[in-house]
Design an enzyme around this catalytic site. Structure first.
Site, PDB file in Angstrom:
ATOM      1  N   SER A 322     -24.612  29.350   7.117  1.00 43.95           N
ATOM      2  CA  SER A 322     -24.514  28.654   8.407  1.00 43.95           C
ATOM      3  C   SER A 322     -25.578  27.567   8.512  1.00 43.95           C
ATOM      4  CB  SER A 322     -24.662  29.653   9.553  1.00 43.95           C
ATOM      5  OG  SER A 322     -24.655  28.995  10.801  1.00 43.95           O
ATOM      6  N   GLY A 323     -26.797  27.890   8.071  1.00 42.34           N
ATOM      7  CA  GLY A 323     -27.854  26.879   8.086  1.00 42.34           C
ATOM      8  C   GLY A 323     -27.538  25.723   7.170  1.00 42.34           C
ATOM      9  N   TRP A 325     -24.649  24.712   6.199  1.00 37.78           N
ATOM     10  CA  TRP A 325     -23.526  23.947   6.735  1.00 37.78           C
ATOM     11  C   TRP A 325     -24.023  22.801   7.610  1.00 37.78           C
ATOM     12  CZ3 TRP A 325     -21.856  22.831  11.696  1.00 37.78           C
ATOM     13  CH2 TRP A 325     -20.554  22.342  11.837  1.00 37.78           C
ATOM     14  N   HIS A 326     -25.150  23.006   8.302  1.00 41.92           N
ATOM     15  CA  HIS A 326     -25.661  21.994   9.225  1.00 41.92           C
ATOM     16  C   HIS A 326     -26.286  20.795   8.518  1.00 41.92           C
ATOM     17  CE1 HIS A 326     -25.260  25.267  12.195  1.00 41.92           C
ATOM     18  NE2 HIS A 326     -25.196  24.301  13.086  1.00 41.92           N
ATOM     19  N   GLY A 327     -26.727  20.969   7.293  1.00 44.40           N
ATOM     20  CA  GLY A 327     -27.323  19.829   6.604  1.00 44.40           C
ATOM     21  C   GLY A 327     -27.858  20.201   5.241  1.00 44.40           C
TER      22      GLY A 327
END
Length: 472
Positions: A322-323, A325-327
């Site tokens: 998830s982390g 995915w953000h960048g």
């Protein structure tokens, strides 16, 4: 095309009029108009990347049809993996190629081996993470036989490229959004008015709160070595409200805009800063992404089944992914891992579903236990956001080390202090409004419905004064 731009302010009413007054008698024409307008909306930024959306749409449309005709399980898996590899391949190349290349080079350099490889000057296509996950959900659901594949290419294209949520979510499931393209839509005045209210609330969050908090957060983070610990705390709080109002503001505008055209999208943010523990926070923050990872990654990995170590492994995987995915930065990975560490104690002790209801439901104020729980959860969240905002890991640790120094007890000093106070006042007013409306789909869903028109006009006028407190 940005939601808070003049371009969109012109674009939206034109499409609205064409949709309800020109193509309203034919469902195919309405869906085709949505496809054309969505491609114009996306191509306004860079028309070259329209080919990515089109290619992804064609691939998943054909794979969906092929899955419906194929009974051989091995071939069905091959079709599914074709979709996964194509979609994640595009996402990985554009978003993560340089990250992996740079880390690969650094790893070999650490052991004394120099590798000559040049990074690519890659432009990250806007919204690629969102529409990639949206099309993947379709293929996976068809593969699992949870959804009948569509043979209507126009409806499927509209589902993939639907402009209100194309670049910033919510990430809609095909099981929810796609069937809405099959049914005749009728204009509903009350639904349209409600949609406009949510658009205005989203604009208020984005323009008035997020954009004004951003300018101060940016100055403090970009010059963190010059400020005291107390001022750095101020910067972290500014960023905390910036990122929430940015993300949730865009979601509100997307959901409200969709309602104007007769579509219902899922709620994406449910007042997460009023959470009483981290598990509740993640049930309320970026709901469409959290549930996507739960259904398509966490559960296939085994979910909460198996031994304790398997559960811990699965939790870390889902939070770290998830982390990431953000960048493409180690700061996002650390942010995800830190949230996993927050989550694990209550997960292992089976307390992760203690707070399923709205805090202080039916009451004006929380009790002392709820208040302390919210403050603790908010504090942990603010701390984690430091990693999310920092330029790199080193910057994050230097920022945090200064916070936990003696300078934490100084009075925060800021060059433009006269302008900080109005922002704080706006944030306080915003929090109060969110608290009062926390049992609704969005904060002002019921606010002011019985007010006289001058007050309603003033409430609607405020978001239109773009960056009203911005310092030049």
């Amino acid at each position: 095309m940005l939601f808070n731009s003049i371009d969109f302010a012109i674009f939206l009413p034109i499409i609205f009029i064409l949709y309800w007054f020109v193509t309203n008698k034919n469902l195919k024409s309405q869906n085709l108009l949505i496809v054309i307008s969505s491609y114009i909306f996306y191509g306004w930024w860079d028309w070259r990347f329209l080919s990515l959306i089109l290619f992804s749409t064609i691939v998943d449309y054909l794979i969906g049809i092929s899955l419906s005709k194929q009974e051989n399980q091995t071939k069905r898996k091959m079709l599914l993996w074709t979709s996964i590899l194509v979609n994640l391949g595009f996402l990985g190349f554009f978003k993560y190629y340089n990250f992996f290349l740079d880390n690969f080079i650094n790893a070999f350099s650490f052991f004394g081996t120099e590798i000559n490889a040049n990074s690519l000057n890659i432009i990250l296509p806007v919204g690629i993470s969102f529409y990639t996950f949206q099309t993947l959900s379709y293929t996976i659901d068809v593969y699992k036989r949870k959804l009948e594949p569509t043979k209507d290419f126009i409806a499927f294209s509209a589902f993939v490229s639907f402009f209100p949520q194309l670049v910033a979510g919510p990430i809609e499931r095909a099981t929810n959004l796609l069937p809405q393209f099959y049914s005749k839509r009728h204009f509903d005045y009350s639904k349209a008015v409600d949609g406009m209210r949510q658009i205005l609330w989203g604009l208020f969050k984005k323009i008035v709160i997020a954009d004004n908090c951003a300018q101060y957060a940016n100055i403090i983070f970009n010059n963190s070595s010059e400020y005291s610990g107390s001022t750095l705390v101020l910067g972290a709080i500014f960023f905390t409200f910036q990122i929430y109002c940015d993300f949730s503001g865009y979601s509100d505008i997307a959901i409200g805009t969709s309602r104007l055209f007769g579509f219902n999208l899922q709620q994406n943010f449910a007042f997460p800063y009023f959470s009483r523990d981290i598990a509740e926070f993640w049930r309320r923050w970026h709901i469409s992404l959290s549930t996507w990872f739960r259904d398509y990654l966490y559960i296939p990995l085994g979910g909460s089944r198996g031994g304790t170590w398997n559960k811990i492994r699965n939790v870390f995987i889902i939070f770290i992914v998830s982390g990431f995915w953000h960048g493409a930065n180690w700061t996002f990975i650390v942010w995800g891992a830190l949230n996993a560490l927050y989550f694990l104690p209550i997960f292992i002790t089976n307390n992760n579903r203690n707070n399923l209801n709205v805090v202080a439901q039916g009451k004006y104020l929380p009790n002392l236990k709820e208040l302390l729980s919210m403050l603790l959860t908010f504090g942990l969240t603010v701390f984690a956001w430091i990693f999310f905002r920092a330029e790199n890991i080193s910057h994050a640790f230097s920022y945090i080390s200064e916070i936990f120094s003696s300078s934490l007890f100084r009075i925060p000093i800021y060059e433009k202090d006269d302008f900080v106070k109005p922002i704080f006042l706006l944030v306080i007013i915003f929090v109060i409004i969110e608290w009062l409306g926390r049992e609704q789909q969005y904060a002002i869903a019921q606010l002011g419905l019985k007010w006289k028109w001058p007050l309603r006009y003033l409430m609607c006028k405020l978001p239109l004064k773009q960056n009203c407190l911005k310092v030049e």
